[in-house]
Design a protein around this motif. Structure first.
Motif, short mmCIF file in Angstrom:
data_model
loop_
_atom_site.label_atom_id
_atom_site.label_comp_id
_atom_site.label_asym_id
_atom_site.label_seq_id
_atom_site.Cartn_x
_atom_site.Cartn_y
_atom_site.Cartn_z
N TRP A 3 -26.87 -41.94 16.36
CA TRP A 3 -26.26 -40.92 17.21
C TRP A 3 -26.01 -41.51 18.58
O TRP A 3 -26.78 -42.35 19.06
CB TRP A 3 -27.16 -39.69 17.32
CG TRP A 3 -27.33 -38.92 16.05
CD1 TRP A 3 -26.47 -38.89 14.99
CD2 TRP A 3 -28.42 -38.07 15.69
NE1 TRP A 3 -26.94 -38.08 14.01
CE2 TRP A 3 -28.15 -37.55 14.40
CE3 TRP A 3 -29.60 -37.69 16.33
CZ2 TRP A 3 -29.01 -36.68 13.75
CZ3 TRP A 3 -30.45 -36.82 15.68
CH2 TRP A 3 -30.15 -36.33 14.40
N GLN A 5 -26.50 -40.41 21.49
CA GLN A 5 -27.61 -40.18 22.41
C GLN A 5 -28.94 -40.11 21.64
O GLN A 5 -29.77 -39.25 21.89
CB GLN A 5 -27.38 -38.90 23.21
CG GLN A 5 -26.18 -39.03 24.15
CD GLN A 5 -26.00 -37.81 25.04
OE1 GLN A 5 -25.50 -36.79 24.60
NE2 GLN A 5 -26.41 -37.93 26.29
N SER A 6 -29.08 -41.02 20.69
CA SER A 6 -30.29 -41.10 19.88
C SER A 6 -31.53 -41.17 20.79
O SER A 6 -31.48 -41.77 21.87
CB SER A 6 -30.22 -42.34 18.99
OG SER A 6 -31.33 -42.43 18.15
N THR A 9 -29.53 -35.15 19.14
CA THR A 9 -28.14 -34.72 19.28
C THR A 9 -28.14 -33.22 19.49
O THR A 9 -28.98 -32.51 18.95
CB THR A 9 -27.30 -35.09 18.04
OG1 THR A 9 -25.94 -34.74 18.28
CG2 THR A 9 -27.78 -34.36 16.81
N SER A 11 -25.67 -29.61 19.68
CA SER A 11 -24.39 -29.04 19.25
C SER A 11 -24.30 -27.59 19.68
O SER A 11 -25.31 -26.96 20.03
CB SER A 11 -24.25 -29.15 17.73
OG SER A 11 -25.28 -28.41 17.08
N ASN A 20 -20.47 -31.25 18.81
CA ASN A 20 -21.53 -31.83 19.64
C ASN A 20 -21.25 -31.60 21.12
O ASN A 20 -20.09 -31.47 21.54
CB ASN A 20 -21.67 -33.33 19.38
CG ASN A 20 -22.28 -33.63 18.03
OD1 ASN A 20 -22.83 -32.74 17.37
ND2 ASN A 20 -22.16 -34.86 17.58
N GLU A 22 -22.54 -32.95 25.22
CA GLU A 22 -23.18 -34.05 25.94
C GLU A 22 -24.50 -33.58 26.56
O GLU A 22 -24.60 -32.48 27.09
CB GLU A 22 -22.27 -34.55 27.05
CG GLU A 22 -21.04 -35.31 26.55
CD GLU A 22 -21.40 -36.66 25.97
OE1 GLU A 22 -22.34 -37.30 26.49
OE2 GLU A 22 -20.75 -37.07 25.00
N HIS A 238 -33.31 -33.89 15.95
CA HIS A 238 -33.92 -35.19 16.19
C HIS A 238 -33.76 -36.04 14.94
O HIS A 238 -33.82 -35.51 13.82
CB HIS A 238 -35.40 -35.01 16.53
CG HIS A 238 -36.05 -36.21 17.16
ND1 HIS A 238 -36.37 -37.35 16.43
CD2 HIS A 238 -36.43 -36.45 18.44
CE1 HIS A 238 -36.94 -38.23 17.25
NE2 HIS A 238 -36.98 -37.72 18.46
N ASN A 239 -33.57 -37.34 15.10
CA ASN A 239 -33.33 -38.18 13.92
C ASN A 239 -34.53 -38.26 12.99
O ASN A 239 -34.40 -38.66 11.83
CB ASN A 239 -32.85 -39.58 14.30
CG ASN A 239 -33.88 -40.37 15.08
OD1 ASN A 239 -35.04 -39.98 15.20
ND2 ASN A 239 -33.46 -41.49 15.63
#
Length: 358
Positions: A3, A5-6, A9, A11, A20, A22, A238-239
């Motif tokens: 992503w 901004q890992s 992310t 949305s 998404n 910023e 979150h990843n």
């Protein structure tokens, strides 16, 4: 999963669909429009790379880890007691305590603020309060409010410059106010307990709570609704929810200097910090996996359930004494310090008994 901004992310959902936004951005205004509201949102999450670091500028010196600021105009005149804000999830929450424990807790929350909604056990769980009383800061103006240059200042017809007056308004008092279509409104929501950079909840005195355990793959919501119709909806993922690096590894990386998020995890014996959990691909063959904790707060489930159950029973016995569940004395608006002390003793006793029984 990569992503921009890992490891997180964010949305939003509006009349144009889902897209998404910023995080920690000053130039990108994150404009949105729903059926009831048109405006912008400033999303600030600590430890996430962005165009700016609002925690060193707008909120320098604050301990907040999460902050969402929404500004704009309502498209319809709406009574203030009809608009709720908080968290509304898309699907069931996971790994919740038993209903016999959770239901009384929900009753406590709704009794503290009549008109609020606490329903964590349904197919679409929600925890909502009035927008006017639930926001940390409310600012109104006849002119555009720039949320990207200056922090909000409390100023509204609901309580003047006093947040405590605004937050103490009841449903009947709120019914006398309405959001107009001519004024600009700005609402700020922040927390120093929710750390979305590592996707956990940090409560002083307790081990951290892993949000992924309860949310699964759905995002952490920041929402507002009116009669079931969305006023706005923002969601943070979150990843770790999709097989990325887990929370303990993130903490490990923060503890070891000069290690970036994309670097492989160092061996446990190469640094004085112990990695509790890690990706399977990073564990050498023949090396056993570290022992797994009993749960996200580090206690066996039996102890957690027994302690919470006894705590509820003791608080109920220490309350009004009615058969139906009532608000414990420690939550009642009373100046009697003895009641607060009694309830504190009940909490401590419940914890001790829970450990002994379990």
């Amino acid at each position: 999963m990569v992503w921009p901004q890992s490891p997180v992310t964010a949305s939003l959902r509006d009349i144009r669909g889902s897209r998404n936004i910023e995080i920690n951005s000053k130039s990108v205004k994150n404009e949105f429009e729903t059926d009831l509201f048109k405006g912008q949102v400033l999303a600030c999450i600590r430890d996430v790379k962005g165009e700016v670091n609002p925690f060193e500028t707008l909120y320098a010196g604050d301990k907040r880890t999460l902050c969402f600021v929404v500004s704009g105009k309502f498209k319809q005149t709406i009574k203030c007691d009809d608009v709720l804000c908080g968290m509304q999830f898309d699907s069931c929450l996971k790994n919740l305590p038993w209903s016999v424990v959770l239901s009384p807790a929900e009753k406590i929350l709704t009794s503290l603020s009549p008109g609020s909604v606490a329903d964590l056990q349904s197919e679409r769980p929600k925890l909502l309060n009035f927008l006017v009383t639930g926001a940390d800061v409310v600012q109104t103006s006849s002119e555009y409010i720039d949320i990207f240059e200056n922090p909000l200042t409390e100023s509204s017809p609901f309580g003047g410059t006093s947040p405590s007056v605004r937050m103490s308004l009841t449903k009947s008092q709120l019914s006398a106010f309405a959001f107009s279509t001519s004024d600009y409104y700005a609402f700020e929501f922040w927390s120093d307990k929710i750390d979305l950079g590592s996707f956990c909840c940090n409560i002083p005195g307790l081990p951290r709570l892993d949000l992924c355990k309860y949310l699964g793959s759905q995002g952490y919501p920041v929402t507002a609704v009116c009669g079931g119709v969305p006023v706005w909806g923002f969601f943070i993922n979150h990843n770790v929810q999709f097989g990325g690096v887990d929370n303990d590894s993130l903490v490990f990386r923060k503890a070891v200097p000069n290690v970036k998020n994309d670097d492989p995890i160092p061996e446990a014996d190469s640094a004085p910090v112990v990695v509790h959990r890690r990706r399977l691909s990073s564990v050498p063959p023949g090396r056993p996996l570290p022992a797994k904790k009993n749960n996200s707060i580090g206690l066996p489930p039996t102890i957690c359930v027994v302690t919470l159950t006894i705590m509820v029973l003791l608080l109920w016995a220490n309350g009004t004494g009615r058969v139906s569940f009532s608000v414990p004395n420690c939550f009642a608006r009373s100046s009697d310090g003895a009641k607060l002390l009694d309830s504190a003793v009940c909490l401590g006793l419940a914890t001790v008994i829970g450990y002994v029984i379990a």
